[in-house]
Enzyme design. Structure first.
Site, short mmCIF file in Angstrom:
data_model
loop_
_atom_site.label_atom_id
_atom_site.label_comp_id
_atom_site.label_asym_id
_atom_site.label_seq_id
_atom_site.Cartn_x
_atom_site.Cartn_y
_atom_site.Cartn_z
N SER A 22 -20.98 -9.77 18.25
CA SER A 22 -19.37 -10.08 18.36
C SER A 22 -19.06 -11.54 18.91
O SER A 22 -18.05 -11.75 18.95
CB SER A 22 -18.60 -8.80 19.01
OG SER A 22 -19.13 -8.81 20.10
N ASN A 109 -17.84 -1.32 28.53
CA ASN A 109 -16.70 -0.60 27.86
C ASN A 109 -15.27 -0.79 28.59
O ASN A 109 -14.27 -1.11 27.88
CB ASN A 109 -16.81 1.32 27.95
CG ASN A 109 -18.23 1.41 27.25
OD1 ASN A 109 -18.56 0.54 26.28
ND2 ASN A 109 -18.49 2.75 27.39
N HIS A 155 22.66 -4.96 -1.87
CA HIS A 155 22.10 -4.99 -3.50
C HIS A 155 21.97 -6.30 -3.97
O HIS A 155 21.81 -6.40 -4.97
CB HIS A 155 22.80 -4.19 -4.32
CG HIS A 155 23.27 -2.74 -3.98
ND1 HIS A 155 22.40 -1.64 -4.10
CD2 HIS A 155 24.54 -2.22 -3.25
CE1 HIS A 155 23.03 -0.50 -3.38
NE2 HIS A 155 24.11 -1.00 -2.89
N SER A 276 5.72 -31.00 -4.62
CA SER A 276 4.84 -30.64 -5.54
C SER A 276 3.93 -31.76 -5.91
O SER A 276 4.22 -32.86 -6.08
CB SER A 276 5.62 -30.24 -6.68
OG SER A 276 5.03 -30.04 -7.89
N LYS A 282 10.52 -31.63 -6.50
CA LYS A 282 10.68 -30.47 -5.89
C LYS A 282 10.71 -30.67 -4.37
O LYS A 282 10.13 -31.55 -4.04
CB LYS A 282 9.25 -29.72 -6.13
CG LYS A 282 9.24 -28.96 -7.69
CD LYS A 282 10.37 -28.11 -8.05
CE LYS A 282 10.30 -26.86 -7.11
NZ LYS A 282 9.27 -25.95 -7.78
N ASN A 284 10.16 -27.68 -1.60
CA ASN A 284 9.79 -26.31 -1.53
C ASN A 284 9.81 -25.67 -0.10
O ASN A 284 9.41 -26.51 0.64
CB ASN A 284 8.42 -25.97 -2.18
CG ASN A 284 8.37 -26.52 -3.52
OD1 ASN A 284 9.32 -26.12 -4.33
ND2 ASN A 284 7.18 -26.84 -4.13
N TYR A 316 -15.94 6.04 24.36
CA TYR A 316 -16.32 4.61 23.69
C TYR A 316 -17.20 4.93 22.38
O TYR A 316 -18.23 5.60 22.57
CB TYR A 316 -17.09 3.90 24.64
CG TYR A 316 -17.30 2.45 23.98
CD1 TYR A 316 -16.32 1.39 23.68
CD2 TYR A 316 -18.61 2.17 23.19
CE1 TYR A 316 -16.69 0.08 23.08
CE2 TYR A 316 -18.81 1.00 22.50
CZ TYR A 316 -17.93 -0.13 22.46
OH TYR A 316 -18.09 -1.28 21.87
N GLN A 321 -15.45 -2.07 18.73
CA GLN A 321 -15.61 -3.59 18.65
C GLN A 321 -14.58 -4.23 17.69
O GLN A 321 -14.23 -5.19 17.69
CB GLN A 321 -16.85 -3.84 18.44
CG GLN A 321 -17.41 -5.29 18.49
CD GLN A 321 -18.89 -5.66 18.58
OE1 GLN A 321 -19.61 -5.36 19.57
NE2 GLN A 321 -19.49 -5.98 17.39
N LYS A 324 -10.89 -6.28 18.09
CA LYS A 324 -10.35 -7.65 18.45
C LYS A 324 -9.76 -8.47 17.43
O LYS A 324 -8.79 -9.01 17.54
CB LYS A 324 -11.45 -8.07 19.01
CG LYS A 324 -12.01 -7.75 20.38
CD LYS A 324 -13.32 -7.98 20.73
CE LYS A 324 -13.86 -7.09 21.76
NZ LYS A 324 -14.20 -5.63 21.16
N1 ARG Z 1 -18.97 -5.99 22.24
C1 ARG Z 1 -18.70 -4.50 22.68
C2 ARG Z 1 -17.29 -4.34 22.21
O1 ARG Z 1 -16.35 -5.09 22.03
C3 ARG Z 1 -18.94 -4.38 24.15
C4 ARG Z 1 -19.03 -3.01 24.32
C5 ARG Z 1 -20.36 -2.78 24.29
N2 ARG Z 1 -20.57 -1.21 24.72
C6 ARG Z 1 -21.34 -0.49 24.19
N3 ARG Z 1 -21.51 0.80 24.94
N4 ARG Z 1 -22.40 -0.96 23.44
O2 ARG Z 1 -16.84 -3.11 21.92
#
Ligand code: ARG
Length: 460
Positions: A22, A109, A155, A276, A282, A284, A316, A321, A324
């Site tokens: 990630s 976590n 309306h 345009s 135009k 816009n 968890y 993940q 985000k």
């Molecule tokens: N990259 C993970 C997340 O965003 C971090 C937490 C990972 N925890 C785990 N037990 N694998 O959730």
């Protein structure tokens, strides 16, 4: 480097690493991650895991990393699983074996929860400041044309005449509620999760209140199992962001219409519109269209997180993940749209003659006439009928309200009184709506004044 591995005979496959990493997106949390870790180093000293010197060495190393992380090169060649792993690896590069102590009694976590909360708190503050600027822009816009009359629509058909500031104050109210929702979301965000461990609570007796004070949190969470899977604070923000985007989108839609050749009420500034590539004439309203478009995206972000959370077993799971990107996306487009909308409003010019004549030419005065009859003793349903017939006859003859004379009116129906002819001018009918929340000129002036005071109080 990994933060785990001892119990594995073999390492992760390339496919799994690619799939599960990630860092590409959660690196956005790096500053929050390091700030949280600095506070955690102090907490580790207070429970005797780090000596004062060790804590000082680690904090110093973190501060340097925080500085270095501002450069994009910081991530060159990084293949770490996530931002938390990256930070610890970099810490190890600087501080050596001592870095192995930083994760004592802490889980990623709770770290994810902590980082998200620290990051989101700032985004909420940024969005709130932009909302205040937008509210100010609406008031400024109202003050530029305090007496302009526009048809109000239901309306999308002309309904009743209102003052232009009354229309703008409707959006002021919507955005004021959004500001309130953001504030409420902030109180849910502003709670310290650290000390929860992976799910069972940390095995080290940290003074959680002290860590909270250190990081500016108002309180600490109550239950460690709740913490590892709780993203309600993120949903609260996404909902607040969604209602704000909803209001922005509706305002955008109004103004796209009002600035069209057909309406021609508003002239949008050159610097917020585009041309345009083919049609030279135009101009816009792309800024407004993009705001309208992005609103759908933010609703999608809210839905995405909702669906991700649905059906997760307690505490968890790695699904989390996926929390985000919707959050980052929503915050980015919310702040961008707020900024854009304020710029559009500040630079737009109203051409008051156009909406005024739209209000005069139509039968936006019909309700005023019917209510005048009712005030004079005609039961409203009958008054409604009489005015309905007056409108029908006028439409058939192509006659506008201003073309009626007092004697024609009284001979059309005996219930009409000669002085009611004044109501053929929409500006007159509005004077009967001097009620709190109504479009009567004095009520609107008071509402503008009151809105300015509220805005002032939110600034403090
Ligand atoms: N990259 C993970 C997340 O965003 C971090 C937490 C990972 N925890 C785990 N037990 N694998 O959730």
């Amino acid at each position: 480097m990994k933060l785990w591995g001892g119990r594995f005979a073999e390492g992760p496959s390339a496919v799994f690493e690619r799939f599960s990493g990630s860092l590409d997106f959660d690196r956005r949390l790096i500053d929050a991650d390091i700030r949280g870790s600095i506070a955690f180093a102090w907490a580790l000293e207070s429970v005797g895991i780090l000596t004062e010197t060790e804590r000082a060495t680690l904090v110093q190393a973190f501060e340097t990393l925080r500085e270095q992380a501002r450069s994009a090169h910081f991530y060159d060649g990084a293949t770490d699983e996530d931002v938390h792993t990256l930070v610890i690896r970099k810490l190890k590069d600087r501080a050596g074996a001592l870095a192995d102590k930083i994760h004592t009694g802490r889980s990623r976590n709770e770290q994810v929860s902590l980082d998200l909360r620290l990051w989101l708190r700032e985004e909420i503050d940024r969005a709130s400041a932009l909302l205040l600027a937008l509210l100010e822009a609406l008031l400024e816009c109202a003050r530029k044309n305090p007496e302009a009359i526009v048809p109000g629509y239901t309306h999308l058909r002309r309904a009743q005449a209102v003052l232009w500031p009354h229309y703008l104050l409707a959006y002021f109210e919507m955005f004021a509620r959004d500001l309130e929702r953001l504030k409420q979301a902030r109180t849910r965000v502003n709670v310290l999760p650290l000390g929860s461990g992976a799910l069972a609570g940390s095995g080290f007796a940290f003074d959680r209140e002290a860590i909270a004070r250190d990081l500016g949190f108002a309180s600490v969470t109550n239950n460690s199992m709740d913490v590892s899977a709780d993203r309600d604070f993120a949903l609260d923000f996404l909902y607040a962001a969604s209602t704000t985007m909803l209001h922005l989108s509706r305002l955008a839609e109004d103004w796209i219409l009002y600035s069209s050749e057909e309406f021609a009420w508003l002239e949008l500034a050159d610097d917020v519109t585009s041309g345009s590539s083919l049609m030279p004439q135009k101009k816009n309203p792309d800024s407004l269209e993009l705001i309208r478009g992005k609103s759908g995206r933010v609703f999608g972000d809210l839905t995405a997180l909702f669906v991700t959370l649905k059906g997760l077993p307690s505490t968890y799971n790695r699904d989390l993940q996926e929390d985000k990107q919707p959050l980052f996306d929503a915050a980015h487009h919310l702040t961008g749209s707020l900024e854009m909308m304020a710029a559009v409003i500040s630079s737009a010019r109203l051409n008051p003659a156009r909406p005024a004549s739209a209000a005069e030419e139509s039968w936006a005065v019909a309700t005023d006439l019917a209510e005048a009859l009712a005030r004079n003793g005609t039961p409203f349903h009958q008054a409604h009928q009489i005015v309905g017939r007056l409108v029908l006859e006028s439409l058939q003859k192509g006659k506008q309200p201003a073309q009626w004379t007092a004697s024609e009116l009284t001979s059309f129906a005996p219930e009409f009184k000669a002085e009611m002819i004044a109501l053929m001018n929409p500006a007159q009918g509005m004077r009967t709506r001097e009620i709190k929340g109504g479009t009567g000129p004095s009520s609107v002036a008071a509402a503008l004044e009151e809105a300015a005071q509220r805005l002032q109080s939110w600034r403090l």
